[in-house]
Motif scaffolding. Structure first.
Motif, PDB file in Angstrom:
ATOM      1  N   GLY A  40      78.549 -65.278 -30.395  1.00 33.75           N
ATOM      2  CA  GLY A  40      78.307 -66.154 -30.022  1.00 33.75           C
ATOM      3  C   GLY A  40      78.859 -67.423 -29.104  1.00 33.75           C
ATOM      4  N   SER A  42      82.957 -67.259 -29.317  1.00 32.72           N
ATOM      5  CA  SER A  42      84.877 -66.752 -29.673  1.00 32.72           C
ATOM      6  C   SER A  42      84.795 -66.437 -28.560  1.00 32.72           C
ATOM      7  N   SER A 100      79.041 -56.824 -35.504  1.00 33.46           N
ATOM      8  CA  SER A 100      76.958 -57.195 -34.988  1.00 33.46           C
ATOM      9  C   SER A 100      77.479 -56.889 -33.714  1.00 33.46           C
ATOM     10  N   SER A 149      83.375 -46.148 -36.375  1.00 30.66           N
ATOM     11  CA  SER A 149      81.918 -45.311 -37.061  1.00 30.66           C
ATOM     12  C   SER A 149      81.249 -44.334 -36.730  1.00 30.66           C
ATOM     13  N   HIS A 200      84.796 -50.411 -47.642  1.00 31.06           N
ATOM     14  CA  HIS A 200      84.513 -48.786 -47.001  1.00 31.06           C
ATOM     15  C   HIS A 200      84.812 -47.426 -47.834  1.00 31.06           C
TER      16      HIS A 200
END
Ligand code: NZQ
Ligand code: ZN
Length: 394
Positions: A40, A42, A100, A149, A200
């Protein structure tokens, strides 16, 4: 020990000023055309985006940008990114951000490498993913572990679904981990990240296979380190030592290492995804809001396992397994509370739910009663509903 394959091909470039090593990574990937993906605001606000764009120009890579990725990222923006990547004939998708942004970059890479297939088909397992293209990461928040991951999670807002895709093609080519890039994080995002990192490993540690001596010891060590340094990172995101430990733990916690030879449970993650899907709450919040209710509901499956967690991670001295197990859960819950995380549904932004709301959550989580979740205890719709009820009453 269950059989496994373990391959984490991501080149991790760790340390202060590791961003300077970005050109070498681009060169290794032969990336002359790069699509840069970010969130967004940062990365723009901190100047990091401009810095990365200057590095790309200096390295002779042409680039285009795709900003605006939101937490719980949307399929729609990823589809837009696919079009952009194809139009510019991108050779690498570079994510500047956290889970994200990285997951959006992974989705774009899959879509651009398979122009004939809509990306959601991969997430719905209606099309097999057999190839992709390289993704690079400049990590700005230690949390999701997506930088190493094999997973990527997207939200399809139209269908009201939040889904993960696990595939070796999700492993990024490289990940730049500079703890100082996380120094601008708001307190609550650090707390969400610390919680997700713990989860996790917890979601792997509590599983039905209990003869993994080395894996268990690695898991307990990771948990102890995150519990030790997490609060300092939450207090002060500029604390380089604390943030370094957390950032490295974040990558190790979700690359598979702390669960090798076991049978991933991940029930708490699935319970949390339904909450994020319905209420758009942050991923970390969605996990801590249900974990202790999950733990108290399934503890009788193996009090000995929970007691081991309590003794080895929380230094609980109770001799009786059940008493030790309950003390360990209480300590973990207090830890979450101490760093400002919600520990029940009432503490989430959505607040307490009525019975219909809880049934809707259980239905979403069980994909309309068509699947079970978890391995430590396999949870069907009714058991899922019971855990949401418990989290609602807590
Ligand atoms: O959008 P901007 O303005 O960049 O703000 C972000 C966002 O609001 C902010 N932020 C990130 N770095 C910052 C910063 N603010 C200031 N300074 C910085 N240095 O933090 C907020 C959260 O960002 P996000 O990327 O959403 O965080 P996170 O890393 O927790 O990722 C969460 C997403 O990853 C998925 C989650 O479900 C969720 O969608 N997960 C992905 C996984 C994977 N791919 O392996 C595993 C996880 O279990 C998880 O499911
Ligand atoms: Zn997670």
């Amino acid at each position: 020990m269950k059989s496994f394959e373990y391959c984490v091909p991501t080149r991790v470039v760790f340390g202060t000023d590791s961003l300077e090593k970005l050109p070498a990574q681009l060169e290794k990937c032969g990336a002359l055309r790069v699509l840069v993906v970010y969130g967004g605001q940062s990365a723009k606000k901190s100047g990091l985006l401009d810095k990365v764009l200057a590095i790309l120009s200096g390295a002779g890579s042409s680039h285009q940008e795709l900003g605006g990725v939101q937490p719980n990222p949307h399929l729609g923006l990823a589809r837009e990114g696919v079009k952009k990547a194809i139009a510019m004939d991108a050779q690498l998708i570079l994510a500047i951000g956290g889970g994200s942004v990285i997951d959006t970059a992974k989705a774009i890479a899959h879509g651009a490498a398979n122009p004939g297939t809509d990306i959601w088909e991969f997430w719905k397992r209606r099309a097999p993913l057999t190839k992709s293209m390289p993704v690079g990461v400049v990590l700005t928040i230690p949390a999701a572990g997506s930088e190493t991951s094999d997973s990527a999670v997207l939200t399809n807002a139209e269908a009201g679904e939040k889904r993960g895709l696990n595939t070796p093609f999700n492993r990024p080519a490289f990940a730049i981990l500079d703890p100082l890039l996380a120094a601008t994080l708001p307190v609550h995002q650090v707390a969400c990240g610390v919680s997700d990192i713990l989860m996790h490993t917890l979601d792997r540690y509590f599983n039905p296979v209990t003869d993994n001596a080395l894996t268990d010891e690695l898991a307990e060590a990771l948990l102890r380190v995150v519990l030790e340094y997490g609060p300092a990172a939450v207090r002060d995101a500029h604390d380089e030592k604390a943030m370094s430990e957390i950032m490295w733990a974040g990558s190790l916690s979700h690359n598979g290492l702390t669960g090798l030879g076991g049978k991933k449970d991940f029930a708490t993650h699935q319970l949390g995804h339904a909450l994020s899907e319905k209420f758009d709450v942050y991923h970390g919040d969605s996990l801590t809001a249900v974990w202790s209710s999950w733990a108290r509901s399934v503890m009788d499956e193996s009090p000995a396992r929970f007691a081991r967690f309590a003794r080895n991670v929380w230094h609980v001295e109770e001799a009786d397994d059940t008493a030790a197990a309950l003390a360990g859960i209480a300590k973990q819950e207090s830890f979450f509370r101490s760093i400002g995380m919600p520990v029940c549904l009432g503490e989430l932004s959505c607040g307490k739910q009525d019975e219909a709301g809880l049934a809707d959550l259980a239905s979403r989580c069980s994909y309309g009663k068509t699947r079970t979740i978890g391995t430590f205890r396999v949870l069907d719709y009714e058991k899922i509903l019971a855990i949401y009820r418990r989290a609602n009453e807590a």
